[in-house]
Design a protein around this motif. Sequence first.
Motif, PDB file in Angstrom:
ATOM      1  N   ILE A   1     -10.340  -3.926  -0.535  1.00 13.30           N
ATOM      2  CA  ILE A   1      -8.905  -4.573  -0.676  1.00 13.30           C
ATOM      3  C   ILE A   1      -7.728  -4.102  -1.923  1.00 13.30           C
ATOM      4  O   ILE A   1      -6.583  -3.490  -1.106  1.00 13.30           O
ATOM      5  CB  ILE A   1      -8.437  -5.931  -1.723  1.00 13.30           C
ATOM      6  N   VAL A   2      -8.381  -3.372  -2.797  1.00  9.36           N
ATOM      7  CA  VAL A   2      -7.449  -2.842  -4.134  1.00  9.36           C
ATOM      8  C   VAL A   2      -7.487  -1.622  -3.767  1.00  9.36           C
ATOM      9  O   VAL A   2      -6.422  -0.759  -3.951  1.00  9.36           O
ATOM     10  CB  VAL A   2      -8.637  -3.142  -5.425  1.00  9.36           C
ATOM     11  N   ALA A   3      -8.554  -0.345  -3.626  1.00  7.63           N
ATOM     12  CA  ALA A   3      -8.165   0.658  -2.837  1.00  7.63           C
ATOM     13  C   ALA A   3      -7.486   0.692  -1.677  1.00  7.63           C
ATOM     14  O   ALA A   3      -6.778   1.944  -2.068  1.00  7.63           O
ATOM     15  CB  ALA A   3     -10.040   1.469  -2.794  1.00  7.63           C
ATOM     16  N   SER A   4      -7.819  -0.132  -0.741  1.00  2.98           N
ATOM     17  CA  SER A   4      -6.717   0.246   0.422  1.00  2.98           C
ATOM     18  C   SER A   4      -5.093   0.318   0.581  1.00  2.98           C
ATOM     19  O   SER A   4      -4.298   0.821   0.221  1.00  2.98           O
ATOM     20  CB  SER A   4      -7.377  -0.055   1.559  1.00  2.98           C
ATOM     21  N   THR A   5      -4.729  -1.081   0.067  1.00  2.00           N
ATOM     22  CA  THR A   5      -3.441  -1.563  -0.599  1.00  2.00           C
ATOM     23  C   THR A   5      -3.387  -1.022  -1.626  1.00  2.00           C
ATOM     24  O   THR A   5      -1.861  -0.033  -1.807  1.00  2.00           O
ATOM     25  CB  THR A   5      -3.732  -3.095  -0.683  1.00  2.00           C
ATOM     26  N   GLY A   6      -3.784  -0.243  -2.667  1.00  2.00           N
ATOM     27  CA  GLY A   6      -3.295   0.402  -4.142  1.00  2.00           C
ATOM     28  C   GLY A   6      -3.231   1.867  -3.854  1.00  2.00           C
ATOM     29  O   GLY A   6      -1.904   2.314  -3.630  1.00  2.00           O
ATOM     30  N   TRP A   7      -4.070   2.397  -2.655  1.00  4.49           N
ATOM     31  CA  TRP A   7      -3.745   4.031  -2.479  1.00  4.49           C
ATOM     32  C   TRP A   7      -2.461   3.950  -1.069  1.00  4.49           C
ATOM     33  O   TRP A   7      -1.523   4.574  -1.310  1.00  4.49           O
ATOM     34  CB  TRP A   7      -4.349   4.432  -1.043  1.00  4.49           C
ATOM     35  N   MET A   8      -1.940   2.451  -0.659  1.00  6.65           N
ATOM     36  CA  MET A   8      -0.786   2.416   0.423  1.00  6.65           C
ATOM     37  C   MET A   8       0.275   2.342  -0.620  1.00  6.65           C
ATOM     38  O   MET A   8       1.305   2.363   0.130  1.00  6.65           O
ATOM     39  CB  MET A   8      -1.062   0.927   1.335  1.00  6.65           C
ATOM     40  N   LEU A   9       0.261   1.768  -1.243  1.00  2.87           N
ATOM     41  CA  LEU A   9       1.981   1.602  -2.004  1.00  2.87           C
ATOM     42  C   LEU A   9       1.913   2.552  -3.239  1.00  2.87           C
ATOM     43  O   LEU A   9       3.254   2.895  -3.415  1.00  2.87           O
ATOM     44  CB  LEU A   9       1.426  -0.058  -3.215  1.00  2.87           C
ATOM     45  N   THR A  10       0.706   3.176  -3.009  1.00  2.00           N
ATOM     46  CA  THR A  10       1.225   4.348  -3.994  1.00  2.00           C
ATOM     47  C   THR A  10       1.687   5.565  -2.752  1.00  2.00           C
ATOM     48  O   THR A  10       2.757   6.306  -2.768  1.00  2.00           O
ATOM     49  CB  THR A  10       0.144   5.037  -4.655  1.00  2.00           C
ATOM     50  N   ARG A  11       1.120   6.028  -1.844  1.00  2.00           N
ATOM     51  CA  ARG A  11       1.391   6.933  -1.189  1.00  2.00           C
ATOM     52  C   ARG A  11       2.734   6.477   0.275  1.00  2.00           C
ATOM     53  O   ARG A  11       3.546   7.565   0.487  1.00  2.00           O
ATOM     54  CB  ARG A  11       0.549   7.746  -0.225  1.00  2.00           C
TER      55      ARG A  11
ATOM     56  N   GLY B   1       6.909  -4.268   1.250  1.00  2.00           N
ATOM     57  CA  GLY B   1       5.441  -3.723   0.599  1.00  2.00           C
ATOM     58  C   GLY B   1       4.808  -4.213   0.337  1.00  2.00           C
ATOM     59  O   GLY B   1       3.218  -4.745   0.614  1.00  2.00           O
ATOM     60  N   GLY B   2       4.836  -5.954  -0.188  1.00  2.00           N
ATOM     61  CA  GLY B   2       4.420  -6.563  -0.945  1.00  2.00           C
ATOM     62  C   GLY B   2       3.585  -7.052   0.833  1.00  2.00           C
ATOM     63  O   GLY B   2       2.587  -7.925   1.258  1.00  2.00           O
ATOM     64  N   LEU B   3       4.650  -7.641   1.735  1.00  2.00           N
ATOM     65  CA  LEU B   3       4.319  -8.413   2.968  1.00  2.00           C
ATOM     66  C   LEU B   3       2.642  -6.949   4.194  1.00  2.00           C
ATOM     67  O   LEU B   3       1.944  -7.509   4.394  1.00  2.00           O
ATOM     68  CB  LEU B   3       5.604  -8.227   3.922  1.00  2.00           C
ATOM     69  N   ILE B   4       2.903  -5.656   4.301  1.00  2.00           N
ATOM     70  CA  ILE B   4       2.307  -4.771   4.421  1.00  2.00           C
ATOM     71  C   ILE B   4       1.084  -5.282   3.457  1.00  2.00           C
ATOM     72  O   ILE B   4      -0.048  -5.231   4.497  1.00  2.00           O
ATOM     73  CB  ILE B   4       3.073  -3.131   4.661  1.00  2.00           C
ATOM     74  N   ALA B   5       0.712  -5.464   2.479  1.00  2.00           N
ATOM     75  CA  ALA B   5      -0.180  -4.973   1.224  1.00  2.00           C
ATOM     76  C   ALA B   5      -0.483  -5.978   1.801  1.00  2.00           C
ATOM     77  O   ALA B   5      -2.319  -7.176   2.031  1.00  2.00           O
ATOM     78  CB  ALA B   5      -0.174  -5.316  -0.276  1.00  2.00           C
TER      79      ALA B   5
END
Length: 359
Positions: free
Chosen positions: A102-112, A266-270
């Motif tokens: 969760i942390v790796a994928s959502t953090g990457w998504m919100l950054t990129r 971003g919050g909804l997608i995360a």
Amino acid sequence: MPASFISRSDIIPVVLTLAIAAAGGGAAMLLGLPAGWLMGGALAVTIAAMLGAPIRMPDGLRNVAFVLIGMSMGATVAPDSLQLLGSWPISLAALALELVIIVASTGWMLTRVFKLDPGTAYLSSFPGHLSFVMGIAATGVGNARQIVIIQVIRILMLTIAVPIGAVFLPIDHFAPPVRSDFLDPMQLVLLAAGCVAVGLAFNRLKVPAGMVLGAMAAATAAKLGGLYTEAMPIPLVVGTFILTGALIGSRFVGITRTEFLSAAKGGLIATAMTVSIVTLVALGVAQLVDMPFGQIWLGLSPGALEGMGALGIALGYDTAFIAAHHVIRLLMLSFAIPAVVMLVRWQEAKAQLRHNRTA
């Protein structure tokens, strides 16, 4: 608890908040939604807060909600709950794996995708321990307002998603057992006193969600020790759900619609990514252990302990399993959050060094 339980200026807003939560919960119950008092109340108060209504949940009332949730969770612990301990290592290992994904994928998504700075992105991606996350954000890591919006969206959406999923998806849920024997007023007073005392002790020891866990520990110990076998009175359980819904919805106070909309996508997608990951992991665990899928899902879900615990009560699940997994999740996050923040700062320092060299 604070000396001033509710100030005079807060009386009308508090009554309005509880009335909105009760109306929303009642409407959801009329529609036949599981956990309607909780889910409907949370949604109604959220909408009211976003529309600018004077929503108030003073600290004293929040503590009352926390104690009642803990009491209710402890009172619904089945005497044979400890028999499930043999299957917990599987679900706990899945919990650790899930947190990393969760942390790796959502953090990457919100950054990129949403171009958030790494501090904001990764603090927003942590599934829980909001007070710890916001404490770190207050030191200058990330954008605190964006972080709190994304985190609160996660809590609200999980509270709504579970009951809706129980209606439309093939997820087992059970009506709470019909009881005819309830705690009498003296028993309730004595149990509440014990729950408050242990909750305050847990708070003093800096235990995460201390009032909830302390109250649950006291109520569970009393029940397993044979001090009572009766159930919580139904009106008190309904009141607990209404208070919890108001508590969840009140987290949106102070967030403007402009701020909400700017961070909502971003919050909804995360949150959607998080729910998908939890669902896949829970499905895997369900193939290996003999317990309801919905119970596993609630144990692994990254919602607030008070919300997930109340949902567990409303859907008839084993609250001991759910609470244990949420406590261990918070402990895991207590180590993971500082480690990831240090990594983010190290990467930012490297980027700044490269920038200075090319400037």
